[in-house]
Design an enzyme around this catalytic site. Structure first.
Site, PDB file in Angstrom:
ATOM      1  CE  LYS A  13      -1.976  -1.135   3.913  1.00 15.88           C
ATOM      2  NZ  LYS A  13      -1.239  -2.392   4.179  1.00 15.88           N
ATOM      3  NE  ARG A  88      -4.674   0.356   9.356  1.00 12.80           N
ATOM      4  CZ  ARG A  88      -3.487  -0.097   8.986  1.00 12.80           C
ATOM      5  NH1 ARG A  88      -3.091  -1.285   9.312  1.00 12.80           N
ATOM      6  NH2 ARG A  88      -2.686   0.663   8.296  1.00 12.80           N
ATOM      7  NE  ARG A 123       7.828  -2.559   5.912  1.00 12.82           N
ATOM      8  CZ  ARG A 123       6.526  -2.471   6.169  1.00 12.82           C
ATOM      9  NH1 ARG A 123       5.737  -1.903   5.283  1.00 12.82           N
ATOM     10  NH2 ARG A 123       6.039  -2.957   7.281  1.00 12.82           N
ATOM     11  NE  ARG A 156       6.383  -0.393   9.718  1.00  4.24           N
ATOM     12  CZ  ARG A 156       5.223  -0.408   9.066  1.00  4.24           C
ATOM     13  NH1 ARG A 156       5.121   0.239   7.916  1.00  4.24           N
ATOM     14  NH2 ARG A 156       4.184  -1.037   9.552  1.00  4.24           N
ATOM     15  NE  ARG A 167       2.135  -4.965  10.982  1.00  2.45           N
ATOM     16  CZ  ARG A 167       3.212  -4.832  10.195  1.00  2.45           C
ATOM     17  NH1 ARG A 167       4.362  -5.392  10.537  1.00  2.45           N
ATOM     18  NH2 ARG A 167       3.120  -4.168   9.078  1.00  2.45           N
TER      19      ARG A 167
HETATM   20  P1  AP5 Z   1       4.836  -1.594   1.659  1.00  2.00           P
HETATM   21  O1  AP5 Z   1       4.456  -0.683   0.542  1.00  2.00           O
HETATM   22  O2  AP5 Z   1       5.639  -1.034   2.771  1.00  2.00           O
HETATM   23  O3  AP5 Z   1       3.536  -2.365   2.209  1.00  2.00           O
HETATM   24  P2  AP5 Z   1       2.308  -1.829   3.055  1.00  2.00           P
HETATM   25  O4  AP5 Z   1       1.094  -2.513   2.529  1.00  2.00           O
HETATM   26  O5  AP5 Z   1       2.292  -0.342   3.104  1.00  2.00           O
HETATM   27  O6  AP5 Z   1       2.699  -2.473   4.445  1.00  2.00           O
HETATM   28  P3  AP5 Z   1       2.615  -1.922   5.929  1.00  2.00           P
HETATM   29  O7  AP5 Z   1       3.329  -2.904   6.788  1.00  2.00           O
HETATM   30  O8  AP5 Z   1       3.075  -0.474   6.010  1.00  2.00           O
HETATM   31  O9  AP5 Z   1       1.094  -1.980   6.184  1.00  2.00           O
HETATM   32  P4  AP5 Z   1       0.431  -1.989   7.532  1.00  2.00           P
HETATM   33  O10 AP5 Z   1      -0.984  -1.757   7.160  1.00  2.00           O
HETATM   34  O11 AP5 Z   1       0.727  -3.203   8.359  1.00  2.00           O
HETATM   35  O12 AP5 Z   1       1.180  -0.834   8.335  1.00  2.00           O
HETATM   36  P5  AP5 Z   1       0.884   0.732   8.514  1.00  2.00           P
HETATM   37  O13 AP5 Z   1       2.169   1.447   8.473  1.00  2.00           O
HETATM   38  O14 AP5 Z   1      -0.222   1.198   7.649  1.00  2.00           O
HETATM   39  O15 AP5 Z   1       5.586  -2.865   0.996  1.00  2.00           O
HETATM   40  C1  AP5 Z   1       6.119  -3.887   1.798  1.00  2.00           C
HETATM   41  C2  AP5 Z   1       7.453  -4.349   1.199  1.00  2.00           C
HETATM   42  O16 AP5 Z   1       7.215  -4.948  -0.092  1.00  2.00           O
HETATM   43  C3  AP5 Z   1       8.432  -3.186   0.946  1.00  2.00           C
HETATM   44  O17 AP5 Z   1       9.712  -3.646   1.226  1.00  2.00           O
HETATM   45  C4  AP5 Z   1       8.258  -2.871  -0.558  1.00  2.00           C
HETATM   46  O18 AP5 Z   1       9.459  -2.356  -1.113  1.00  2.00           O
HETATM   47  C5  AP5 Z   1       7.899  -4.235  -1.136  1.00  2.00           C
HETATM   48  N1  AP5 Z   1       6.951  -4.143  -2.253  1.00  2.00           N
HETATM   49  C6  AP5 Z   1       5.863  -3.337  -2.341  1.00  2.00           C
HETATM   50  N2  AP5 Z   1       5.189  -3.544  -3.494  1.00  2.00           N
HETATM   51  C7  AP5 Z   1       5.862  -4.543  -4.151  1.00  2.00           C
HETATM   52  C8  AP5 Z   1       5.658  -5.212  -5.389  1.00  2.00           C
HETATM   53  N3  AP5 Z   1       4.624  -4.931  -6.208  1.00  2.00           N
HETATM   54  N4  AP5 Z   1       6.548  -6.194  -5.750  1.00  2.00           N
HETATM   55  C9  AP5 Z   1       7.600  -6.512  -4.923  1.00  2.00           C
HETATM   56  N5  AP5 Z   1       7.844  -5.898  -3.736  1.00  2.00           N
HETATM   57  C10 AP5 Z   1       6.986  -4.924  -3.352  1.00  2.00           C
HETATM   58  O19 AP5 Z   1       0.330   0.737  10.008  1.00  2.00           O
HETATM   59  C11 AP5 Z   1       1.178   0.342  11.079  1.00  2.00           C
HETATM   60  C12 AP5 Z   1       0.344   0.154  12.323  1.00  2.00           C
HETATM   61  O20 AP5 Z   1      -0.288   1.389  12.686  1.00  2.00           O
HETATM   62  C13 AP5 Z   1      -0.805  -0.860  12.208  1.00  2.00           C
HETATM   63  O21 AP5 Z   1      -0.376  -2.179  12.433  1.00  2.00           O
HETATM   64  C14 AP5 Z   1      -1.745  -0.351  13.307  1.00  2.00           C
HETATM   65  O22 AP5 Z   1      -1.252  -0.763  14.533  1.00  2.00           O
HETATM   66  C15 AP5 Z   1      -1.595   1.155  13.231  1.00  2.00           C
HETATM   67  N6  AP5 Z   1      -2.598   1.788  12.360  1.00  2.00           N
HETATM   68  C16 AP5 Z   1      -2.374   2.319  11.127  1.00  2.00           C
HETATM   69  N7  AP5 Z   1      -3.522   2.791  10.606  1.00  2.00           N
HETATM   70  C17 AP5 Z   1      -4.489   2.552  11.542  1.00  2.00           C
HETATM   71  C18 AP5 Z   1      -5.883   2.772  11.578  1.00  2.00           C
HETATM   72  N8  AP5 Z   1      -6.538   3.343  10.529  1.00  2.00           N
HETATM   73  N9  AP5 Z   1      -6.557   2.399  12.681  1.00  2.00           N
HETATM   74  C19 AP5 Z   1      -5.930   1.831  13.731  1.00  2.00           C
HETATM   75  N10 AP5 Z   1      -4.597   1.570  13.760  1.00  2.00           N
HETATM   76  C20 AP5 Z   1      -3.886   1.934  12.663  1.00  2.00           C
END
Ligand code: AP5
Length: 212
Positions: A13, A88, A123, A156, A167
């Site tokens: 994402k 979410r 990552r 991270r 997660r």
């Molecule tokens: P990346 O783009 O980093 O993936 P992502 O889907 O953004 O993964 P996240 O771990 O950031 O998602 P998340 O939802 O768990 O965490 P968030 O930060 O939002 O890609 C991953 C890897 O793959 C990278 O190394 C990239 O280079 C590679 N890659 C990407 N695309 C590729 C492709 N097409 N081919 C090959 N490789 C690829 O949230 C963190 C925490 O915050 C949550 O766990 C929760 O505790 C909290 N939080 C966030 N939002 C909320 C909310 N709305 N409500 C409550 N808690 C929340």
């Protein structure tokens, strides 16, 4: 245009959001990054958030919505934005429409759980500008150095095997129902995220009907 990106942890994402933001000339707003910035500020709220997200738990809807609304007041959001990681759960999605924020599309990045482990294990994130990379799939030009701002890349805190597992469980239970929620509203678009980054972004633009 107002978009939201849906998908499991590691589905891509954040990577997609940054690419689309450059192409569509609108900002990307990652709620995960907003939370990590709050942690980085050292505030009391940041300490409470840290205790939750470093263990893989969601923060409260109230906290996330207040951080999001503050960000949306900034001038760069006038012409639209990409939400990465919000909503979410169904309660957050309902609150979005109650606030009068109408999505144009919810783009689901679809990927099997097995691939997620490899993605998150490799990552690396820039703590300054929040760009993300992968040591194999999306490497930086200089090892360990952010291409965009020169920051020193980090792993991270929530990218450990046990926290990733938690997660994913929370994703399947709380966030996956949003797929049906947005499908019923006619807003869902799906992209297979197993292709490389460039091909996935090209598929997303096609699915969204965007020609540049
Ligand atoms: P990346 O783009 O980093 O993936 P992502 O889907 O953004 O993964 P996240 O771990 O950031 O998602 P998340 O939802 O768990 O965490 P968030 O930060 O939002 O890609 C991953 C890897 O793959 C990278 O190394 C990239 O280079 C590679 N890659 C990407 N695309 C590729 C492709 N097409 N081919 C090959 N490789 C690829 O949230 C963190 C925490 O915050 C949550 O766990 C929760 O505790 C909290 N939080 C966030 N939002 C909320 C909310 N709305 N409500 C409550 N808690 C929340």
């Amino acid at each position: 245009m107002i978009l939201t990106l849906l998908g499991a942890p590691g589905a891509g994402k954040g990577t997609m959001a940054r690419q689309l933001a450059k192409k569509l000339q609108i900002p990307t707003i990652s709620t995960g990054a907003l939370l990590r910035d709050e942690i980085g500020s050292g505030s009391m709220l940041g300490k409470e958030i840290d205790a939750l997200i470093s263990n893989g738990n969601f923060v409260s809807d109230e906290t996330i919505i207040s951080l999001l609304l503050k960000r949306l007041e900034e001038a760069d959001c006038q012409k639209g934005y990409i939400l990465d990681g919000f909503p979410r759960n169904e309660s957050q999605a309902d609150q979005l429409s109650q606030l009068g924020i109408l999505l144009d599309k919810a783009l689901l990045l679809s990927i099997p759980d097995a691939e997620i482990i490899a993605r998150l294990a490799g990552r690396r994130e820039c703590p300054n500008c929040r760009a993300t990379y992968h040591i194999q799939y999306n490497p930086t030009k200089l090892d360990g150095v952010c291409d965009e701002c020169g920051g020193a890349l980090q792993i991270r805190a929530d990218d450990t095997p046990e926290i990733i597992k938690k997660r994913l469980e929370i994703y399947h239970k709380q966030t996956e129902p949003l797929i049906q929620y947005f499908r019923q509203k006619g807003l869902l678009a799906v992209v297979q995220s197993e292709q490389g980054v460039d091909d996935t972004v090209a598929s997303a633009l096609k699915t969204l009907g965007v020609t540049l």
